[in-house]
Design a protein around this motif. Structure first.
Motif, PDB file in Angstrom:
ATOM      1  N   PRO A  33     -10.962  27.561 -14.478  1.00  0.00           N
ATOM      2  CA  PRO A  33     -10.898  28.703 -13.685  1.00  0.00           C
ATOM      3  C   PRO A  33     -11.077  30.039 -14.783  1.00  0.00           C
ATOM      4  CG  PRO A  33      -8.711  28.045 -13.782  1.00  0.00           C
ATOM      5  CD  PRO A  33      -9.746  26.859 -14.166  1.00  0.00           C
ATOM      6  N   TRP A  50      -9.977  18.713  -2.757  1.00  0.00           N
ATOM      7  CA  TRP A  50     -11.180  19.531  -3.523  1.00  0.00           C
ATOM      8  C   TRP A  50     -11.250  19.020  -4.922  1.00  0.00           C
ATOM      9  CZ3 TRP A  50      -9.808  23.140  -7.149  1.00  0.00           C
ATOM     10  CH2 TRP A  50      -8.548  23.315  -7.224  1.00  0.00           C
ATOM     11  N   ALA A  94     -17.061  27.073  -6.906  1.00  0.00           N
ATOM     12  CA  ALA A  94     -16.030  28.005  -6.605  1.00  0.00           C
ATOM     13  C   ALA A  94     -16.018  28.621  -5.206  1.00  0.00           C
ATOM     14  CB  ALA A  94     -15.416  28.565  -7.764  1.00  0.00           C
ATOM     15  N   PRO A  95     -17.197  29.315  -5.116  1.00  0.00           N
ATOM     16  CA  PRO A  95     -17.245  30.121  -3.792  1.00  0.00           C
ATOM     17  C   PRO A  95     -17.078  29.114  -2.463  1.00  0.00           C
ATOM     18  CG  PRO A  95     -18.560  31.103  -5.177  1.00  0.00           C
ATOM     19  CD  PRO A  95     -18.133  29.857  -5.897  1.00  0.00           C
ATOM     20  N   ILE A 116     -15.835  26.086  -2.362  1.00  0.00           N
ATOM     21  CA  ILE A 116     -14.566  25.534  -2.261  1.00  0.00           C
ATOM     22  C   ILE A 116     -13.603  26.516  -1.876  1.00  0.00           C
ATOM     23  CG2 ILE A 116     -12.383  24.655  -3.767  1.00  0.00           C
ATOM     24  CD1 ILE A 116     -14.620  23.451  -5.681  1.00  0.00           C
ATOM     25  N   ASP A 117     -13.435  27.771  -2.198  1.00  0.00           N
ATOM     26  CA  ASP A 117     -12.668  28.767  -1.771  1.00  0.00           C
ATOM     27  C   ASP A 117     -12.903  29.019  -0.301  1.00  0.00           C
ATOM     28  OD1 ASP A 117     -11.621  28.959  -4.257  1.00  0.00           O
ATOM     29  OD2 ASP A 117     -12.646  30.954  -4.736  1.00  0.00           O
ATOM     30  N   ALA A 118     -14.083  28.846   0.369  1.00  0.00           N
ATOM     31  CA  ALA A 118     -14.406  29.166   1.876  1.00  0.00           C
ATOM     32  C   ALA A 118     -13.808  28.050   2.608  1.00  0.00           C
ATOM     33  CB  ALA A 118     -15.947  29.484   1.675  1.00  0.00           C
ATOM     34  N   GLN A 131     -13.594  20.437  -8.662  1.00  0.00           N
ATOM     35  CA  GLN A 131     -14.486  21.182  -9.369  1.00  0.00           C
ATOM     36  C   GLN A 131     -14.049  21.194 -10.880  1.00  0.00           C
ATOM     37  OE1 GLN A 131     -14.057  25.505  -9.629  1.00  0.00           O
ATOM     38  NE2 GLN A 131     -16.396  25.802  -9.333  1.00  0.00           N
ATOM     39  N   ARG A 155     -11.431  26.072   1.874  1.00  0.00           N
ATOM     40  CA  ARG A 155      -9.924  26.184   2.011  1.00  0.00           C
ATOM     41  C   ARG A 155      -9.779  27.238   2.714  1.00  0.00           C
ATOM     42  NH1 ARG A 155      -7.832  26.188  -4.138  1.00  0.00           N
ATOM     43  NH2 ARG A 155      -5.813  25.337  -3.033  1.00  0.00           N
ATOM     44  N   ALA A 156     -10.150  28.236   2.803  1.00  0.00           N
ATOM     45  CA  ALA A 156      -9.769  29.340   3.569  1.00  0.00           C
ATOM     46  C   ALA A 156     -10.039  29.119   5.085  1.00  0.00           C
ATOM     47  CB  ALA A 156     -10.640  30.621   3.090  1.00  0.00           C
TER      48      ALA A 156
END
Length: 325
Positions: free
Chosen positions: A232, A226, A204-205, A207-209, A228, A211-212
């Motif tokens: 959540p 993405w 998750a980190p 994917i979040d990075a 996963q 997307r950000a």
């Protein structure tokens, strides 16, 4: 309610250890015939029975879509998981039978992309293996960025290097955290060429990075893909769910899913195969109120429409939601 999945009976033809934590399972049809076709990025849900316990885990198909004599999945043993990965690692042997669903693809390659940038972290490499087969067959422009924490955890690296050399297309770059090799996601996003799409799969980190970084670089959301296979964590305040068919009201506690609250109170008969927001079996119509969507099954347009939600992972936006149950 949505999908009722067709089940395929398969036999475990081979088990190979890829890293200290990852095994590759080769699955053949129980009747010896060809398996159904699939496209790069597809997954199946493996159904497992361990005594009284039942597990249903989604795994990406990592072989070539042209080879339908078998499927291949990579399974990372997760100690803090529902138990399915441990069951596969510890209790499944070559020759054993398993049940899987028909392939489904929520992570397909975009037909509009002029270039494909694939970003993998750890076990997140698996969907890209089938995608790269497809990209090489198309002659499509692509590159892979694969990050993992130590050299012994670089699953399938040798195969990726060999296939890339043989095909003479695409590039593969590797980043080993223990060697101080870092993937510059901001630089990757800023350098993304017009018409290129970026795909990410892994923790998750990561994917979040990605997307950000894409958002900061002004990349349109439809160019960022993405996947996963993990529900959540349930967060948010308590709320009420009104079951319209029976008139019952179910109170969903903080940190609890709608599905678990319904099951806890035996309030309705519901079906859910994956419990991770990827299979679609628990899709339920919204009659009043709005949902916070955390699934990967519905498209962004479907989420905005607020016509349905996946009760295994999604929540109410307010204090009350009315569902067609």
């Amino acid at each position: 309610m949505a999908n009722s999945y067709q089940t395929l009976q398969v036999r475990v033809a081979r088990i190979e250890r890829a890293t200290p934590l990852i095994k590759r399972f080769t699955l053949a049809a129980a009747d010896g015939g060809p398996l159904p076709p699939f496209t790069g990025g597809s997954h199946v849900i493996v159904q497992m029975q361990d005594g009284a316990r039942r597990y249903s885990n989604a795994y990406s198909l990592m072989g070539s879509p042209d080879e339908l004599g078998h499927y291949q999945i990579g399974v990372r043993r997760e100690e803090a998981s529902k138990g399915g990965s441990a069951f596969l690692h510890d209790k499944v042997a070559e020759g054993d039978g398993l049940a899987i669903t028909m392939p489904n693809n929520l992570f397909a390659l975009s037909a509009q992309a002029s270039h494909h940038v694939l970003v993998a972290g750890g076990i997140g490499i698996t969907p890209f293996l089938s995608q790269m087969h497809e990209l090489r067959k198309r002659g499509a422009s692509h590159e892979l960025h694969y990050a993992y924490r130590a050299e012994e955890h670089g699953a399938f690296r040798d195969e990726i290097v060999a296939q890339s050399r043989q095909a003479g297309a695409g590039t593969a770059r590797f980043y080993v955290d223990s060697l101080g090799q870092k993937l510059d996601l901001d630089g990757l996003a800023r350098g993304l060429q017009a018409g290129a799409h970026i795909y990410v799969c892994g923790p998750a980190p990561l994917i979040d990075a990605v997307r950000a970084a894409a958002q900061a670089a002004g990349i349109a959301p439809e160019r960022v893909h993405w996947e996963q296979f993990a529900a959540p964590p349930q967060a948010g305040d308590a709320f009420s769910v009104v079951l319209a068919r029976s008139g019952r009201t179910v109170e969903v506690a903080p940190g609890e899913s709608i599905l678990k609250a319904i099951e806890r109170g035996n309030a309705a008969e519901v079906e859910c195969l994956c419990r991770e927001g990827v299979c679609g079996t628990c899709e339920t119509r919204i009659l009043d109120g709005e949902a916070e969507h955390f699934d990967q099954y519905l498209s962004e347009a479907e989420k905005r429409a607020q016509r349905s939600l996946m009760i295994c992972v999604s929540r109410a936006k307010g204090q009350r939601i009315v569902l067609d149950l």
